[in-house]
Design a protein around this motif. Structure first.
Motif, short mmCIF file in Angstrom:
data_model
loop_
_atom_site.label_atom_id
_atom_site.label_comp_id
_atom_site.label_asym_id
_atom_site.label_seq_id
_atom_site.Cartn_x
_atom_site.Cartn_y
_atom_site.Cartn_z
N LEU A 345 0.83 -1.20 0.00
CA LEU A 345 0.00 0.00 0.00
C LEU A 345 0.87 1.26 0.00
CD1 LEU A 345 -2.66 -1.15 2.61
CD2 LEU A 345 -3.06 -0.83 0.17
N LYS A 346 1.90 1.25 0.82
CA LYS A 346 2.81 2.40 0.90
C LYS A 346 3.49 2.65 -0.44
CE LYS A 346 6.91 4.12 3.38
NZ LYS A 346 7.87 4.08 2.26
N SER A 347 3.89 1.56 -1.11
CA SER A 347 4.55 1.69 -2.41
C SER A 347 3.62 2.30 -3.46
CB SER A 347 5.04 0.31 -2.87
OG SER A 347 5.60 0.38 -4.16
N ASP A 348 2.37 1.84 -3.49
CA ASP A 348 1.40 2.37 -4.46
C ASP A 348 1.10 3.84 -4.20
OD1 ASP A 348 1.28 -0.05 -5.67
OD2 ASP A 348 -0.71 -0.60 -4.98
N ILE A 359 -1.63 8.41 9.61
CA ILE A 359 -2.06 7.09 9.17
C ILE A 359 -2.89 6.47 10.29
CG2 ILE A 359 0.20 6.16 9.85
CD1 ILE A 359 -0.34 3.85 7.87
N HIS A 360 -4.15 6.19 9.99
CA HIS A 360 -5.09 5.61 10.95
C HIS A 360 -5.22 4.12 10.62
CE1 HIS A 360 -6.85 9.60 12.30
NE2 HIS A 360 -6.14 9.94 11.22
N GLU A 373 8.90 3.29 9.53
CA GLU A 373 9.39 4.13 8.43
C GLU A 373 8.53 5.38 8.27
OE1 GLU A 373 9.41 1.73 4.94
OE2 GLU A 373 10.74 0.19 5.78
N LEU A 374 7.22 5.20 8.33
CA LEU A 374 6.31 6.34 8.19
C LEU A 374 6.47 7.33 9.33
CD1 LEU A 374 3.09 4.47 6.98
CD2 LEU A 374 4.56 5.95 5.62
N ALA A 380 2.02 10.93 11.64
CA ALA A 380 1.45 10.60 12.94
C ALA A 380 0.70 9.28 12.81
CB ALA A 380 0.51 11.70 13.41
N VAL A 381 1.09 8.30 13.61
CA VAL A 381 0.45 6.98 13.57
C VAL A 381 -0.64 6.94 14.64
CG1 VAL A 381 0.79 4.50 13.78
CG2 VAL A 381 2.58 5.93 12.76
N ILE A 382 -1.87 6.71 14.21
CA ILE A 382 -3.01 6.71 15.13
C ILE A 382 -3.65 5.33 15.10
CG2 ILE A 382 -5.24 7.76 15.64
CD1 ILE A 382 -4.20 10.29 14.20
#
Length: 426
Positions: A345-348, A359-360, A373-374, A380-382
């Motif tokens: 998903l990250k690559s696309d 990113i939720h 990495e993100l 912000a990772v939620i």
């Protein structure tokens, strides 16, 4: 069957100019598609679309692949079903305008044709090529203000069950199905009857519609079940020995070699030698990556939750929370953990020059190194935390009473004392 090209008019008619004016404030994509359809579906793109087909002789009058692709773009834009897309190609002037069918009284395509075309488009990866080509054209024409697009997005990622199309069968019928495919292939190679191969190869179980019907056992009787498993294992072995003896090495090339591979894979994953007295028995437990369908080798058993099972795949969708636009998707076998889909998903998303602002995600994705990495890139990772269990002793504190800072790896107690946070192992 000749694959036709689509040659829509370039200059708008009087009626089209009226429709373009009506669409200029809302549904602007109709305007873009009408004005640039000859560039979107250039000769090169149409040749690539035509390469998805082959000449098959007489049949139904084919629909130009470019017209079908245009219909899919509009269908995705409006989010309608295949059946609704067929109807809109008749009753909606905007659809008729971009499809170059103003005044037509018959549907531009059938529901089945649209479904088949989509499957063909995805299988050849032309869907992604067409999307990238259209996006590049939109950027180059400057019809859309790319400066207004946020540099970072709030993206939510979630998974949902996706049932596979292949038939799911129990162990005995699964092996029987695979063996039947092998025998059919041999009969075609040798130009003889299916029944003849079954008898000569020593596998008469396949003469019935199902091996369980042919075995005719009391399946509640454990001893009868063991005996039945041993019979089918012996007959499959007889088939393999007959193939080695009577078929040349050239005959064992595709497609027969792939069918034999499937049969052997099913035998190995589902059957074991019986330690009680020779023969074979069904494996205790479930193989880690057990195949559940002959027709679709990628299907797997999995779980969405403790109570909800999946037979097939998991669909992972990344959506921009502000525009509700799907920016990426991925499909994985149902037994594959959620976090293994995150790198794809990250690559696309990266290909589209989109950056994560937030990113939720569910806890299932947290095991991926991509999350780290993100975070390092400033996202912000939620994620919803595990539910704190109620304590029987009301005088004790729960986790909710503590403040956790995962960036500085510290925790602060209700008394205001801060201490380093050390992760344990489970």
């Amino acid at each position: 069957m000749h694959i036709p090209q689509w040659n829509p008019s370039i200059q708008p008619s009087k009626q089209e100019k009226y429709l373009l004016k009506r669409c200029s404030k809302k549904r602007k994509l109709f305007v873009f598609l009408r004005e640039h359809r000859h560039e979107i579906f250039s000769k090169e793109i149409q040749e690539q679309l035509a390469s998805m087909y082959r000449d098959t002789g007489a049949g139904k009058e084919p629909v130009a692949p470019a017209l079908m692709a245009m219909a899919l773009i509009v269908q995705g834009y409006l989010g309608v079903s295949d059946a609704e897309a067929v109807e809109l190609s008749i009753v909606d002037l905007r659809w008729q305008m971009v499809l170059d069918r103003l005044g037509e009284t018959k549907p531009a395509f059938s529901q089945g044709a649209l479904f088949d075309f989509r499957e063909r488009l995805i299988a050849s990866e032309m869907d992604q090529k067409l999307l990238e080509h259209t996006a590049n054209l939109a950027r180059s024409t400057k019809r859309f203000d790319w400066k207004k697009i946020p540099k970072t997005l709030r993206i939510a990622i979630d998974s949902s069950p996706l049932e596979g199309a292949g038939r799911v069968e129990d162990t005995l019928n699964l092996i029987g199905h695979a063996a039947r495919n092998v025998v059919r292939c041999i009969a075609e190679l040798l130009d003889c009857e299916f029944e003849s191969v079954c008898k000569k190869a020593g596998i008469p179980l396949l003469l019935e519609t199902s091996v369980k019907k042919a075995l005719d056992r009391d399946w509640s009787d454990a001893a009868a079940k063991v005996e039945a498993v041993d019979i089918i294992a012996r007959q499959v072995l007889s088939l393999e020995r007959w193939i080695d003896k009577h078929l040349s090495q050239e005959a064992k090339h595709p497609p027969l070699d792939q069918l034999l591979k499937t049969l052997r894979e099913l035998m190995e994953q589902d059957l074991d030698p019986d330690p009680q007295g020779g023969g074979s028995r069904i494996v205790k437990g479930v193989a880690a990556d057990r195949r559940i369908s002959v027709a679709d080798g990628e299907m797997r058993h999995g779980r969405k939750s403790k109570s909800k099972t999946i037979r097939g795949y998991k669909r992972h969708v990344a959506e921009d929370l502000d525009s509700q636009t799907i920016v990426a998707c991925a499909v994985t076998p149902a037994n594959q953990p959620e976090h293994e889909a995150l790198p794809k998903l990250k690559s696309d998303i990266a290909v589209q020059s989109i950056r994560f602002g937030e990113i939720h995600i569910d806890r299932g994705y947290m095991g991926s190194p991509t999350v780290d990495e993100l975070e390092e890139q400033g996202a912000a990772v939620i994620c919803k935390p595990w539910r704190a269990h109620n304590t029987k002793n009301k005088e004790l504190f729960t986790k909710k009473d503590f403040s956790f800072d995962l960036r500085s790896l510290t925790t602060t107690c209700p008394g205001g004392q801060t201490h380093p946070l050390t992760f344990g192992r489970t």
